[in-house]
Design an enzyme around this catalytic site. Structure first.
Site, PDB file in Angstrom:
ATOM      1  N   CYS A 135      26.744  42.283  -7.685  1.00  0.00           N
ATOM      2  CA  CYS A 135      26.832  42.953  -6.382  1.00  0.00           C
ATOM      3  C   CYS A 135      26.107  44.296  -6.411  1.00  0.00           C
ATOM      4  O   CYS A 135      26.667  45.294  -6.878  1.00  0.00           O
ATOM      5  CB  CYS A 135      28.296  43.144  -5.992  1.00  0.00           C
ATOM      6  SG  CYS A 135      28.501  44.006  -4.431  1.00  0.00           S
TER       7      CYS A 135
ATOM      8  N   CYS B 180      27.768  47.098  -4.393  1.00  0.00           N
ATOM      9  CA  CYS B 180      28.948  47.679  -5.047  1.00  0.00           C
ATOM     10  C   CYS B 180      28.537  48.602  -6.201  1.00  0.00           C
ATOM     11  O   CYS B 180      29.165  49.637  -6.426  1.00  0.00           O
ATOM     12  CB  CYS B 180      29.856  46.611  -5.632  1.00  0.00           C
ATOM     13  SG  CYS B 180      30.093  45.170  -4.604  1.00  0.00           S
ATOM     14  N   ASP B 181      27.527  48.222  -6.961  1.00  0.00           N
ATOM     15  CA  ASP B 181      27.290  48.870  -8.262  1.00  0.00           C
ATOM     16  C   ASP B 181      25.995  49.668  -8.389  1.00  0.00           C
ATOM     17  O   ASP B 181      25.786  50.323  -9.415  1.00  0.00           O
ATOM     18  CB  ASP B 181      27.308  47.804  -9.372  1.00  0.00           C
ATOM     19  CG  ASP B 181      28.677  47.147  -9.481  1.00  0.00           C
ATOM     20  OD1 ASP B 181      29.675  47.818  -9.147  1.00  0.00           O
ATOM     21  OD2 ASP B 181      28.750  45.979  -9.889  1.00  0.00           O
TER      22      ASP B 181
END
Ligand code: NAP
Length: 311
Positions: free
Chosen positions: A134, A137-138
């Site tokens: 992701c 997300c990261d």
């Protein structure tokens, strides 16, 4: 005691929310169950530029707008991680992992798909320590670092473009010499000065120092040579798998685990419908999930009326 509804929709991605909207708007008593936040994979998408009505919109913002539209029609919305579905006459009996039981004559499955893993040494060991599925997300953990994206589809290229905003460089490692991604994404990626491409490369290992990812090892499929690419992060986008474990016993899956339906989103079990990414089909987009959601919602209403007329 089971909670009873006319329609239960499992999965609150764009398709599930649309199906619930159509069913609730037709005055059916609807429950939406999801084990995560509404929006599904839209929440992990930065910018969406192929959903009509918005020249570009952030995934979480579109999720919120769809949820707000749905809630105007007042369905019940609950957290629920569905474990099993059984049939009891016309009723579908749905059990969640917190021991709740829900019953309805109509079940609409909109559970979508999940990222496929690459299955190479180091992938599980360094998951969360440099290996990610992701980018949204990261990506922030990799500011000004060199990162690698594995895969050549829409997800790999879209997320690669997103990563390039923060990372020092993004190297796309693909197993063939051409991308599968839509031409418009390819054009943007090739024009991006931070993006590089390694072609005909079969990733064989994700290497780390015990704490973090440090490189990947791949085989050049043309020369057979083993090569190593230093990298701080590895974002894996090598396709998707259906989220259909709770529905295995219903006999509605194909041999890959996708749900088979007709054009009305009907499965072969009367009263069970499926739509969106979880269906056996070629194109997985927000736009067609929404379209299928409207078809399923309407088909559910028709099924409900037929059932009422018969009883
Ligand atoms: P995908 O389209 O199935 O692409 C998977 C990619 O991973 C392909 O390039 C494939 O290579 C590669 N791959 C598969 N197995 C591999 C392995 N073992 N080792 C190395 N590479 C491997 O999956 P996706 O990109 O996640 O997309 C899933 C669906 O969502 C698609 O229908 C896609 O169109 C849709 N989607 C749409 C958008 C959008 O419209 N903006 C964004 C994201 C996703 P090959 O090409 O050689 O097969």
């Amino acid at each position: 005691m089971a909670d009873k509804y006319d329609v239960i929709v499992v999965g609150a991605g764009p398709g599930g929310m649309t199906a619930a909207l159509y069913a609730a708007r037709a005055n059916l008593n609807v429950l939406v169950l999801d084990r995560g936040p509404y929006g599904g994979q839209m929440n992990n998408t930065d910018a969406i530029d192929n959903y009509p009505g918005f020249t570009e919109i952030k995934g979480p913002e579109l999720s919120q707008k769809m949820y707000d539209t749905l809630m105007k029609f007042e369905p019940d919305y609950k957290y629920g991680n569905v474990q099993t579905v059984a049939l009891d006459g016309n009723e579908k009996v749905i059990k969640t992992d917190d021991d709740h039981e829900y019953r309805a004559p109509i079940l609409i499955i909109a559970t979508g798909s999940d990222h496929r893993h690459l299955g190479v040494p180091g992938e599980e060991e360094y998951s969360g320590k440099g290996v990610s599925y992701c980018a949204v997300c990261d990506a922030a953990f990799f500011k000004d670092e060199d990162v690698t994206v594995i895969g050549g589809g829409d997800s790999a290229i879209e997320e690669g473009i997103y990563l390039a905003q923060l990372a020092k460089s993004v190297t796309v490692v693909h197993r063939r010499d051409e991308l599968r991604a839509q031409p418009t994404l390819q054009k943007r990626a090739f024009a991006n000065k931070k993006m590089k491409f390694v072609w005909n490369a079969q990733t064989e290992e994700i290497v780390g120092d015990g704490n973090r990812v440090t490189s990947i090892k791949y085989r050049d499929k043309e020369t057979g040579e083993e090569k190593e690419l230093p990298t701080a992060g590895v974002f894996i986008y090598v396709g998707v798998l259906p989220q259909t474990a709770p529905f295995k016993e219903l006999g509605i899956l194909d041999d890959q685990g996708w749900i088979v339906t007709d054009d009305h989103m009907k499965t072969k079990v009367p009263g069970i419908f499926a739509l969106g990414d979880v269906r056996e089909k070629d194109l997985r987009q927000i736009a067609n999930a929404v379209g299928e959601g409207s078809v399923a919602g309407q088909a559910a209403y028709n099924y409900y009326q037929d059932l009422k007329d018969r009883n």
